[in-house]
Design a protein around this motif. Structure first.
Motif, PDB file in Angstrom:
ATOM      1  N   HIS A 266       0.833  -1.196   0.000  1.00 43.24           N
ATOM      2  CA  HIS A 266       0.000   0.000   0.000  1.00 43.24           C
ATOM      3  C   HIS A 266       0.875   1.256   0.000  1.00 43.24           C
ATOM      4  N   GLU A 270      -2.173   5.695   1.738  1.00 40.10           N
ATOM      5  CA  GLU A 270      -3.135   4.699   2.202  1.00 40.10           C
ATOM      6  C   GLU A 270      -2.821   4.261   3.630  1.00 40.10           C
ATOM      7  N   GLU A 273      -3.767   7.032   6.092  1.00 40.99           N
ATOM      8  CA  GLU A 273      -5.217   7.095   6.259  1.00 40.99           C
ATOM      9  C   GLU A 273      -5.694   6.154   7.360  1.00 40.99           C
ATOM     10  N   LYS A 274      -4.955   5.091   7.597  1.00 36.43           N
ATOM     11  CA  LYS A 274      -5.340   4.111   8.608  1.00 36.43           C
ATOM     12  C   LYS A 274      -4.864   4.490  10.014  1.00 36.43           C
TER      13      LYS A 274
END
Length: 344
Positions: A266, A270, A273-274
């Protein structure tokens, strides 16, 4: 036959449920495997230790039936003390602590090797960049480390030694911590340069306050600086705990290896974002940059490279007070295991 009253039946049922709950939270019914545990991270907001929090965010601990409480200490040496004291069951920190502690009669073992390189960066104050161009220019300088006796302490001494310089006589090491304390130390002149990690590196370089002198966020940069791989970020635990709780260690390995695969498949955006919003410190673009600059340090399978472990021992045998003169007594095979990640 004597009939039991409803009250007796209810009491028996409640007792059975209570015992089952105890088994669920504390053991597997055979080997005493915990499912509730506490892990100390040597700076939970440091990108070099990102897999720990990311695993929690992705729900991979829960997926394995584990409830993991992640605590934080800004210096790895403090985290290891928490482990030895029994306050936590594991530490996400530098692998070199397992070697250092073995010489003091303590058995610690890396069970998941998150990275084969340190992810550390030697940053110099922009105002001193023309004067400090390599480790040869450390002479007469004040150099920041996370803490005295920390991994950054040993690495700094190793870099300087390649140019014949010694701490205390040729340069001074200063406890600068990480994050805002490191930034402040560089800004106010308490240190001329120092070793730190992202997102601190990204913050200093993006604001023009610091420049990268040596970059150990890549395999190439690490080999150039240290002469080989230098396994660093890992999950390590006491050997006694590993032996007594193999089921929970396997579950931790399963979760962390799955996270490593996520990181390797990823983008930095990405991944960011987590992560918790506050980890970005109000500047998400800068946080994405920090992850992007560092993410290549993480391996994809959690395995320890044997030659890397040997290189760590070589460095420590020169600069760790505990390891000096004891290199030949260290059994590296006891400081790490791949059996759990091999099954993941």
């Amino acid at each position: 036959m004597k009939l039991r009253t409803p009250a007796v039946v209810l009491l028996a049922a409640a007792t059975a449920l209570s015992l089952a709950a105890c088994r669920d939270s504390r053991s597997d019914g055979a080997g005493g495997t915990q499912t509730n545990l506490k892990i100390m991270v040597g700076g939970i907001d440091k990108v070099i230790y990102l897999p720990a929090k990311l695993t929690e965010q992705l729900g991979y601990f829960k997926e394995q039936g584990l409830t993991v409480d992640l605590a934080t200490q800004q210096a790895g040496v403090n985290a290891e003390n928490s482990l030895i004291a029994g306050d936590v069951q594991g530490v996400v920190g530098f692998y070199d602590h397992t070697i250092d502690l073995q010489t003091k009669g303590k058995c610690l073992q890396s069970v998941v090797q998150l990275a084969n390189i340190p992810g550390e960066v030697e940053v110099v104050a922009t105002a001193k960049a023309d004067q400090v161009r390599s480790a040869a220019d450390f002479k007469g300088r004040k150099l920041g480390v996370t803490d005295l006796g920390s991994s950054t302490d040993f690495l700094t001494q190793f870099l300087a030694s390649q140019h014949g310089l010694k701490a205390g006589t040729d340069f001074t090491e200063v406890k600068a911590g990480a994050g805002s304390t490191f930034v402040a130390s560089l800004e106010n002149g308490q240190i001329d340069a120092g070793m730190t990690t992202d997102p601190t590196v990204a913050q200093l370089t993006s604001t023009g306050k610091g420049k990268v002198l040596m970059d150990m966020r890549t395999v190439e940069g690490t080999k150039a600086a240290l002469g080989g791989l230098y396994p660093a970020s890992s999950l390590y635990m006491t050997c006694d705990y590993v032996a007594a709780h193999q089921d929970v260690v396997q579950k931790l390995a399963n979760a962390l290896v799955k996270t490593l695969k996520f990181v390797n498949t990823h983008s930095a955006a990405e991944i960011a974002e987590k992560m918790p919003a506050d980890f970005a410190g109000g500047n998400k673009d800068l946080y994405v940059k920090a992850i992007n600059d560092t993410k290549s340090m993480f391996n994809a399978d959690g395995r320890m490279p044997a030659d890397g472990a040997a290189n760590v021992l070589t460095v420590l045998s020169q600069f760790s007070p505990n390891v000096k003169g004891k290199k030949d007594t260290v059994d590296l095979s006891k400081t790490y295991t791949t059996r759990f990640v091999d099954k993941s």
